[in-house]
Design a protein around this motif. Structure first.
Motif, PDB file in Angstrom:
ATOM      1  N   SER A  35       0.801  -1.226   0.000  1.00 37.78           N
ATOM      2  CA  SER A  35       0.000   0.000   0.000  1.00 37.78           C
ATOM      3  C   SER A  35       0.829   1.269   0.000  1.00 37.78           C
ATOM      4  CB  SER A  35      -0.928   0.006   1.208  1.00 37.78           C
ATOM      5  OG  SER A  35      -1.785  -1.094   1.145  1.00 37.78           O
ATOM      6  N   GLY A  36       2.029   1.208   0.520  1.00 35.31           N
ATOM      7  CA  GLY A  36       2.879   2.391   0.508  1.00 35.31           C
ATOM      8  C   GLY A  36       3.249   2.884   1.889  1.00 35.31           C
ATOM      9  N   ARG A  37       3.894   4.030   1.897  1.00 33.43           N
ATOM     10  CA  ARG A  37       4.466   4.550   3.140  1.00 33.43           C
ATOM     11  C   ARG A  37       3.432   4.964   4.166  1.00 33.43           C
ATOM     12  NH1 ARG A  37       9.642   8.167   1.299  1.00 33.43           N
ATOM     13  NH2 ARG A  37      10.820   6.417   0.453  1.00 33.43           N
ATOM     14  N   SER A  38       2.284   5.477   3.727  1.00 35.34           N
ATOM     15  CA  SER A  38       1.298   5.955   4.710  1.00 35.34           C
ATOM     16  C   SER A  38       0.762   4.795   5.549  1.00 35.34           C
ATOM     17  CB  SER A  38       0.157   6.688   4.007  1.00 35.34           C
ATOM     18  OG  SER A  38      -0.489   5.825   3.094  1.00 35.34           O
ATOM     19  N   ASP A  39       0.442   3.680   4.919  1.00 33.30           N
ATOM     20  CA  ASP A  39      -0.009   2.520   5.685  1.00 33.30           C
ATOM     21  C   ASP A  39       1.122   1.929   6.526  1.00 33.30           C
ATOM     22  OD1 ASP A  39      -2.504   2.840   4.638  1.00 33.30           O
ATOM     23  OD2 ASP A  39      -2.402   1.123   3.286  1.00 33.30           O
ATOM     24  N   LEU A  91       3.565   3.595   7.864  1.00 34.62           N
ATOM     25  CA  LEU A  91       3.755   4.469   9.029  1.00 34.62           C
ATOM     26  C   LEU A  91       2.750   4.174  10.125  1.00 34.62           C
ATOM     27  CD1 LEU A  91       4.660   7.937   7.485  1.00 34.62           C
ATOM     28  CD2 LEU A  91       6.050   6.535   9.000  1.00 34.62           C
ATOM     29  N   VAL A  92       1.521   3.886   9.741  1.00 30.68           N
ATOM     30  CA  VAL A  92       0.500   3.540  10.739  1.00 30.68           C
ATOM     31  C   VAL A  92       0.887   2.249  11.453  1.00 30.68           C
ATOM     32  CG1 VAL A  92      -1.910   2.841  11.019  1.00 30.68           C
ATOM     33  CG2 VAL A  92      -1.344   4.762   9.531  1.00 30.68           C
ATOM     34  N   GLN A  93       1.345   1.251  10.711  1.00 32.28           N
ATOM     35  CA  GLN A  93       1.749  -0.015  11.315  1.00 32.28           C
ATOM     36  C   GLN A  93       2.956   0.170  12.241  1.00 32.28           C
ATOM     37  OE1 GLN A  93       0.118  -2.833  11.126  1.00 32.28           O
ATOM     38  NE2 GLN A  93      -1.365  -2.091   9.644  1.00 32.28           N
ATOM     39  N   GLU A 110       4.142  -3.475   3.974  1.00 30.29           N
ATOM     40  CA  GLU A 110       3.555  -2.347   3.260  1.00 30.29           C
ATOM     41  C   GLU A 110       4.607  -1.352   2.774  1.00 30.29           C
ATOM     42  OE1 GLU A 110       0.546  -2.545   2.318  1.00 30.29           O
ATOM     43  OE2 GLU A 110       0.223  -4.305   3.556  1.00 30.29           O
ATOM     44  N   SER A 111       5.799  -1.404   3.322  1.00 27.26           N
ATOM     45  CA  SER A 111       6.827  -0.446   2.921  1.00 27.26           C
ATOM     46  C   SER A 111       7.704  -0.950   1.772  1.00 27.26           C
ATOM     47  CB  SER A 111       7.716  -0.085   4.113  1.00 27.26           C
ATOM     48  OG  SER A 111       8.451  -1.215   4.539  1.00 27.26           O
TER      49      SER A 111
END
Length: 99
Positions: free
Chosen positions: A14-18, A20-22, A62-63
């Motif tokens: 999904s990318g960096r935003s997801d 970061l949440v994890q 995700e990253s």
């Protein structure tokens, strides 16, 4: 059914935003674990380390770059396995979380 599971688990990261949440969740779980060690209630907080491991694995998945679908899927399955083992441990021995 296998194609739906394959599409969900082995989709593009999904990318960096997801991620970061994890990772923020993993840091929060580690912070709560550290706080429980300081307070002295270590026995009932080991499950926080398992939660942090699951969140970290999901964050790493995700990253990854978008072309690493297989690696992301493998890490997602590892995170699901780790968290599922925690659920099984709680069902079999409720004292794991309650203390």
């Amino acid at each position: 059914m296998p194609s739906v599971l394959s599409d969900l688990v082995f989709s593009e990261p999904s990318g960096r935003s997801d991620a970061l949440v994890q990772f923020a969740g993993a840091v929060a779980f580690l912070g709560l674990y550290g706080y429980s060690r300081i307070v002295g209630n270590i026995d009932s907080s080991d499950w926080l380390l398992v939660m942090a491991l699951g969140a970290t694995l999901a964050g790493i998945a995700e990253s990854l770059p978008h072309d690493r679908r297989l690696a992301a899927g493998t890490l997602r399955l590892a995170a699901i396995s780790v968290l599922s083992c925690l659920i099984v441990a709680i069902v079999l021995d409720p004292g794991v979380v309650v203390g």
